[in-house]
Design a protein around this motif. Structure first.
Motif, short mmCIF file in Angstrom:
data_model
loop_
_atom_site.label_atom_id
_atom_site.label_comp_id
_atom_site.label_asym_id
_atom_site.label_seq_id
_atom_site.Cartn_x
_atom_site.Cartn_y
_atom_site.Cartn_z
N LYS A 1 2.27 1.77 -3.47
CA LYS A 1 1.26 2.30 -4.39
C LYS A 1 1.01 3.79 -4.16
N ARG A 2 1.05 4.21 -2.88
CA ARG A 2 0.85 5.64 -2.59
C ARG A 2 2.00 6.49 -3.11
N SER A 3 3.21 5.94 -3.10
CA SER A 3 4.37 6.72 -3.51
C SER A 3 4.66 6.66 -5.01
N ASP B 1 0.83 -1.21 0.00
CA ASP B 1 0.00 0.00 0.00
C ASP B 1 0.86 1.26 0.00
N GLY B 2 1.93 1.26 0.78
CA GLY B 2 2.84 2.40 0.79
C GLY B 2 3.51 2.60 -0.55
N HIS C 1 0.41 1.05 -11.73
CA HIS C 1 1.28 2.02 -11.09
C HIS C 1 2.62 2.03 -11.80
#
Length: 110
Positions: free
Chosen positions: A75-77, A72-73, A87
């Motif tokens: 994907k956020r970055s 998840d981290g 992504h």
């Protein structure tokens, strides 16, 4: 009068530029003769290509490791590309760039 004669067949040789290196080539026997330092220049070109491949692989491995630790981290970055429906990561435009052929010593004989 030619500058150089082939040591093999005594024909006049031609200067040929390949990969930034000036080679002396005999058109009759197809012999290739190198001056001092030219072989090192050719080999250095191969080393640079291999080093770039190793660095690209290390970057890719780091991206995979980061993704496996915190998906998840990760994907956020990393920005989401709606056209490709995925992504993107660092140097992800690889497939959109023209691919360089790897270095091959025999390319100088074309």
């Amino acid at each position: 009068m030619p500058l150089l004669l082939c040591p093999n067949c005594n024909a006049s040789m031609q200067n040929v530029a390949r990969s930034g290196v000036e080679l002396d080539m005999c058109p009759s026997c197809r012999g290739v003769w190198l001056d001092r330092g030219e072989l090192e220049k050719i080999l250095e070109g191969g080393r640079e290509v291999r080093q770039a491949d190793v660095q690209a692989r290390e970057r890719f491995d780091r991206e995979i490791d980061t993704f496996h630790r915190d998906p998840d981290g990760w994907k956020r970055s990393h920005p989401y590309d709606s056209d490709a429906k995925r992504h993107r990561y660092d140097d992800d435009d690889y497939h959109h760039r023209k691919k360089k052929r790897g270095f091959d010593l025999f390319d100088i004989f074309d």
